[in-house]
Design a protein around this motif. Structure first.
Motif, PDB file in Angstrom:
ATOM      1  N   ILE A 164       0.818  -1.218   0.000  1.00  0.00           N
ATOM      2  CA  ILE A 164       0.000   0.000   0.000  1.00  0.00           C
ATOM      3  C   ILE A 164       0.853   1.271   0.000  1.00  0.00           C
ATOM      4  O   ILE A 164       0.545   2.231  -0.714  1.00  0.00           O
ATOM      5  N   ILE A 165       1.926   1.295   0.798  1.00  0.00           N
ATOM      6  CA  ILE A 165       2.750   2.513   0.874  1.00  0.00           C
ATOM      7  C   ILE A 165       3.377   2.850  -0.488  1.00  0.00           C
ATOM      8  O   ILE A 165       3.292   3.995  -0.946  1.00  0.00           O
ATOM      9  N   PRO A 166       4.009   1.899  -1.196  1.00  0.00           N
ATOM     10  CA  PRO A 166       4.498   2.227  -2.547  1.00  0.00           C
ATOM     11  C   PRO A 166       3.374   2.635  -3.496  1.00  0.00           C
ATOM     12  O   PRO A 166       3.590   3.462  -4.398  1.00  0.00           O
ATOM     13  N   LEU A 167       2.173   2.070  -3.301  1.00  0.00           N
ATOM     14  CA  LEU A 167       1.043   2.446  -4.157  1.00  0.00           C
ATOM     15  C   LEU A 167       0.704   3.917  -3.970  1.00  0.00           C
ATOM     16  O   LEU A 167       0.507   4.658  -4.941  1.00  0.00           O
ATOM     17  N   PHE A 168       0.646   4.365  -2.723  1.00  0.00           N
ATOM     18  CA  PHE A 168       0.311   5.766  -2.441  1.00  0.00           C
ATOM     19  C   PHE A 168       1.418   6.725  -2.860  1.00  0.00           C
ATOM     20  O   PHE A 168       1.178   7.923  -3.006  1.00  0.00           O
TER      21      PHE A 168
ATOM     22  N   ILE B 180      -6.394 -12.421  -7.593  1.00  0.00           N
ATOM     23  CA  ILE B 180      -6.947 -11.069  -7.754  1.00  0.00           C
ATOM     24  C   ILE B 180      -5.825 -10.057  -7.981  1.00  0.00           C
ATOM     25  O   ILE B 180      -5.910  -9.191  -8.858  1.00  0.00           O
ATOM     26  N   LEU B 181      -4.753 -10.173  -7.210  1.00  0.00           N
ATOM     27  CA  LEU B 181      -3.626  -9.253  -7.364  1.00  0.00           C
ATOM     28  C   LEU B 181      -2.953  -9.440  -8.729  1.00  0.00           C
ATOM     29  O   LEU B 181      -2.521  -8.467  -9.351  1.00  0.00           O
TER      30      LEU B 181
ATOM     31  N   PRO C 101      -8.897  -0.154  -6.913  1.00  0.00           N
ATOM     32  CA  PRO C 101      -9.816  -0.920  -6.059  1.00  0.00           C
ATOM     33  C   PRO C 101      -9.540  -2.416  -6.072  1.00  0.00           C
ATOM     34  O   PRO C 101      -9.730  -3.092  -5.053  1.00  0.00           O
ATOM     35  N   ILE C 102      -9.070  -2.937  -7.203  1.00  0.00           N
ATOM     36  CA  ILE C 102      -8.768  -4.372  -7.283  1.00  0.00           C
ATOM     37  C   ILE C 102      -7.589  -4.711  -6.369  1.00  0.00           C
ATOM     38  O   ILE C 102      -7.589  -5.733  -5.675  1.00  0.00           O
TER      39      ILE C 102
END
Length: 335
Positions: free
Chosen positions: A115-119, A329-330, A131-132
């Protein structure tokens, strides 16, 4: 399309190494922990990454020296933080047991490391796969929690006694800290992307191999913590003579082999993540840890760890099924 399937294949391959290297920790004796760990950490975090990177990137020093120093220090610092998490993992195991600790650490490391690299990606919320990814990470957390519950039930069945609740509470808090800090290994890799980018753009290195330069920087910080702590323990316990104890060849072999497997997991994962593009560390990391958890439990089953475990084994199978769904899913999120 071909790159996508190659990337997923590499991450799956990496998960085998990640889920297997821990077998070596069962063969530390007769070496003291600090002696075994110093050998293992040097092989895993310095020797193998450096050798592999120099083979793939002959001018590795030039690549690193042409990268902004702030980027290098930050990536190494993240590696150092991960090292603290690894030490806390061992402390938590002593207080709560491997099942509770492993579940908490794996869940937090996988989710926060994704999540942190995503943000940190510009326009993350506008990503079609956003969302996926969240659903996949959430399911991954559920799967890890179920496998942790199965492990706790198994341990209670075999122990037949309750543990000190105060020690368990303290152990859980330490495990949470360990899980958060353990996520920084992947965060460091994601933030070391300019090193790999420099290798590609200025030195003509392939995208896959360029990722190795990123790991060299991150793991220098990781070894500073792990190697430093092992040396501290050697000095404090005056256990330097452990290196020359009799009948230690097997322990040394496993320390080296576990080190090779440990970085093989990161090196191959890094190559797969690089082929996934910006979302590589976001999607590849939880897939790596989720599959590694499945593989480590397969090894545990083969070693008889789940023998006579009753209903807890069925709970484990349920958790592994949830992990498989989360991984699918990922994987679809970056399709």
């Amino acid at each position: 399309m071909d790159n996508y399937f190659l990337a997923i294949t590499l991450v799956i391959f990496a998960s085998f190494f990640q889920g297997t290297f821990g077998l070596g920790m069962k063969y530390m004796a007769p070496l003291k922990w600090e002696a075994w760990w110093l050998v293992h950490a040097f092989v895993a975090m310095i020797l193998v990454p450096m050798v592999w990177a120099f083979i793939a990137i002959p001018d590795l020093i030039g690549v690193i020296s042409h990268t902004d120093s702030a980027t290098l220090w930050l990536a190494a610092f993240y590696g150092f933080l991960w090292g603290i998490g690894g030490i806390l993992f061992g402390v938590s195991v002593e207080k709560t047991g491997i099942s509770i600790t492993y579940g908490i650490v794996m869940g937090l490391a996988a989710s926060m490391g994704s999540i942190i690299p995503l943000f940190q990606i510009e326009g993350a919320f506008e990503q079609p796969s956003f969302p996926i990814i969240l659903v996949g990470v959430a399911l991954l957390l559920v799967g890890v929690a179920i496998t942790a519950v199965a492990g706790v039930q198994r341990d209670k069945l075999k122990a037949g006694a309750s543990s000190n609740s105060k020690a368990i509470r303290m152990g859980v808090m330490i495990a949470v800290a360990s899980g958060v800090l353990s996520a920084f290994l992947n965060i460091g890799f994601a933030n070391a992307a300019p090193v790999a980018q420099s290798a590609v753009e200025q030195y003509g290195v392939g995208t896959q191999n360029a990722s190795l330069a990123s790991w060299v920087v991150v793991l220098l910080g990781a070894f500073a913590m792990n190697g430093g702590y092992a040396i501290f323990r050697l000095a404090r316990n005056n256990s330097w003579n452990s290196f020359t104890v009799a009948d230690s060849k097997k322990a040394y072999r496993w320390a080296i082999l576990a080190g090779i497997f440990w970085f093989a997991a990161l090196g191959v994962y890094g190559q797969g993540a690089a082929l996934m593009g910006n979302l590589g560390p976001v999607i590849g990391w939880p897939i790596l840890l989720g599959l590694a958890l499945i593989i480590s439990n397969i090894w545990g089953y083969r070693a008889g760890e789940w023998k006579d475990s009753g209903k807890s084994f069925k709970v484990l199978l349920g958790g592994l099924c949830v992990l498989i769904v989360a991984i699918c899913i990922l994987g679809y999120a970056n399709y």
